[in-house]
Design a protein around this motif. Structure first.
Motif: not given
Length: 91
Positions: A51-75
């Motif tokens: 990522l050049e910006e955080r958060p990026p201004t445009d949507p990005v491609e994210v793969e969902l991982l098999g674990r959770s982080v802070e009550g959310r699914i990790a990507g």
């Protein structure tokens, strides 16, 4: 034999890639899960160097991982160009 974990992984889309619009919440990049049936949002915690910006201004491609982080699914960010199809599977 199918396990409960298999059903949960399928419902959450583990291993699938989605175009997501990210926002920052409490120092973590997060996105709404693209599936209405998912009980968890997405926390993007890997591939951030792309990522050049955080958060990026445009949507990005994210793969969902098999674990959770802070009550959310990790990507993980796997691509910056996903054709503007936020929330759509790229499979």
């Amino acid at each position: 034999m199918t396990s409960i974990r298999n059903f949960l992984d399928e419902a959450l889309g583990v291993g699938e890639q989605f175009c997501l619009r990210l926002e920052e919440r409490d120092g973590t990049l997060v996105a709404e899960h693209p599936r209405d049936s998912s009980p968890m949002d997405v926390a993007v915690v890997e591939g951030l160097a792309l990522l050049e910006e955080r958060p990026p201004t445009d949507p990005v491609e994210v793969e969902l991982l098999g674990r959770s982080v802070e009550g959310r699914i990790a990507g993980r960010v796997v691509g910056l160009d996903c054709g503007g199809t936020t929330g759509e599977s790229t499979d």
